[in-house]
Motif scaffolding. Sequence first.
Motif, PDB file in Angstrom:
ATOM      1  N   GLY A 243      37.696  31.920 -90.823  1.00  0.00           N
ATOM      2  CA  GLY A 243      36.838  32.284 -89.703  1.00  0.00           C
ATOM      3  C   GLY A 243      35.697  33.180 -90.126  1.00  0.00           C
ATOM      4  O   GLY A 243      35.171  33.946 -89.311  1.00  0.00           O
ATOM      5  N   LEU A 244      35.288  33.087 -91.398  1.00  0.00           N
ATOM      6  CA  LEU A 244      34.317  34.015 -91.971  1.00  0.00           C
ATOM      7  C   LEU A 244      32.918  33.403 -92.029  1.00  0.00           C
ATOM      8  O   LEU A 244      32.693  32.263 -91.640  1.00  0.00           O
ATOM      9  N   GLY A 245      31.984  34.197 -92.560  1.00  0.00           N
ATOM     10  CA  GLY A 245      30.600  33.774 -92.647  1.00  0.00           C
ATOM     11  C   GLY A 245      29.897  33.990 -91.318  1.00  0.00           C
ATOM     12  O   GLY A 245      30.526  34.181 -90.269  1.00  0.00           O
ATOM     13  N   ALA A 246      28.589  33.931 -91.348  1.00  0.00           N
ATOM     14  CA  ALA A 246      27.814  34.171 -90.135  1.00  0.00           C
ATOM     15  C   ALA A 246      28.146  33.185 -89.031  1.00  0.00           C
ATOM     16  O   ALA A 246      28.048  33.514 -87.841  1.00  0.00           O
ATOM     17  N   ASP A 247      28.583  31.977 -89.404  1.00  0.00           N
ATOM     18  CA  ASP A 247      28.922  30.966 -88.404  1.00  0.00           C
ATOM     19  C   ASP A 247      30.411  30.899 -88.100  1.00  0.00           C
ATOM     20  O   ASP A 247      30.853  30.092 -87.280  1.00  0.00           O
ATOM     21  N   GLY A 248      31.224  31.724 -88.772  1.00  0.00           N
ATOM     22  CA  GLY A 248      32.658  31.751 -88.509  1.00  0.00           C
ATOM     23  C   GLY A 248      33.400  30.505 -88.950  1.00  0.00           C
ATOM     24  O   GLY A 248      34.506  30.236 -88.472  1.00  0.00           O
ATOM     25  N   ARG A 249      32.875  29.758 -89.921  1.00  0.00           N
ATOM     26  CA  ARG A 249      33.474  28.482 -90.313  1.00  0.00           C
ATOM     27  C   ARG A 249      33.985  28.465 -91.743  1.00  0.00           C
ATOM     28  O   ARG A 249      34.479  27.441 -92.209  1.00  0.00           O
ATOM     29  N   ALA A 250      33.892  29.599 -92.445  1.00  0.00           N
ATOM     30  CA  ALA A 250      34.177  29.603 -93.879  1.00  0.00           C
ATOM     31  C   ALA A 250      35.528  30.232 -94.196  1.00  0.00           C
ATOM     32  O   ALA A 250      36.067  31.029 -93.418  1.00  0.00           O
ATOM     33  N   SER A 265      33.943  25.759 -96.427  1.00  0.00           N
ATOM     34  CA  SER A 265      33.565  25.929 -95.032  1.00  0.00           C
ATOM     35  C   SER A 265      33.613  24.590 -94.316  1.00  0.00           C
ATOM     36  O   SER A 265      33.372  23.531 -94.927  1.00  0.00           O
ATOM     37  N   ASP A 266      33.896  24.634 -93.018  1.00  0.00           N
ATOM     38  CA  ASP A 266      33.798  23.421 -92.208  1.00  0.00           C
ATOM     39  C   ASP A 266      32.379  22.875 -92.212  1.00  0.00           C
ATOM     40  O   ASP A 266      32.159  21.687 -91.958  1.00  0.00           O
ATOM     41  N   ALA A 267      31.405  23.738 -92.495  1.00  0.00           N
ATOM     42  CA  ALA A 267      30.006  23.311 -92.500  1.00  0.00           C
ATOM     43  C   ALA A 267      29.696  22.340 -93.632  1.00  0.00           C
ATOM     44  O   ALA A 267      28.671  21.649 -93.586  1.00  0.00           O
TER      45      ALA A 267
END
Length: 360
Positions: A243-250, A265-267
Amino acid sequence: MSPAATAPRRSAAAVLIVGAGVTGLLTAVQCARAGHRVTVLDRGPVPNPRSSSFDQHRVIRTLSPDGADATRRMAAARHRWRELEALLGARLHRPVGVVTAWPRERLAALTAPAAEAGVRVRTVEPRELPHLAFPPDTVGVRDEAAGVLLADRVLNAVARWLAGHPAVTLRPYTAVTGVDADSGTVRVADGGSLGADLVLLAAGPWTRELAGPPVVLHRQTVVYLRPPADAARWWEHAPAAGGLGADGRAWAVPPGAGTLLKISSDAVCRAVDSTADGEAEDQGPWAERLAAAPPVTGLHRYTVAAVTSCHYTAAADTGGPSLARVGPALWSRAACGGSGFSAAPLVADRIVDVLREGAA
């Protein structure tokens, strides 16, 4: 492991497992311990470094955002992993905990099911984990019983145990070309065929080419890092985190026991049609996308050790893992990323239960 694995049986069944990844190998262990005859087929060596299970490490969480029942299931899976360590006499699990970042207003919704399931969690402020990049206005929830599975060590240890078991036959370099769902007959590349009382298809991305419910194939870019010298000691005792990173996807999986720091990341996860071009695909643009919202602070100070990609399948209707009965004697497992790895002992338990029910 499970009670089913040691229950007395009226007769031994023949079990055929297609795929020597974590699900196939652990199911073979459970079936052999329950007194069944097991054959494991794989298109490559056993274990296969090209399988979707093969990696340095995978996260195992007990706390599930899906509620208390899902949390209990994963707590049971963790218990199975500890039993497997005892059986194999090998260290397979690093109990470093797992932290996930959540908006503060969701804390009660997460901690209540954990308490109901008897799983110990606590809140962690971002300042307590300075090398992890929390999204704005979030707080960490630390799952104390969770941690990291040493994935390649698991596969090698289980394969050695199976190779020494008299009821198990390992058949590496045996590609499966087709399956008859009604009879459970498996056709192999040399023109022969094999049958069994129960067949489990657990061939990762290649399962969908054989049988089973609709699945979607995903490819994900993964970056392995070496921390800077002044952060190396901190990372030795760091939890896995999501849930990390600026977008909460990492995600970040800590180094230790000979492994590197892994981030993804999910990104940088995308649906693809085939695994065929995975090795030729340029991972650079995807790594750059991951670097734009990384799970660690000061990413520019870390040394990149490797950039690679992995594949996994997910059920088309739910986006998660599935275990489906495709025919009278045929089962199919669509595994979803790391959760498919950590839940593999539960799939093994279910297959042993099916065999026991069939003999009752």
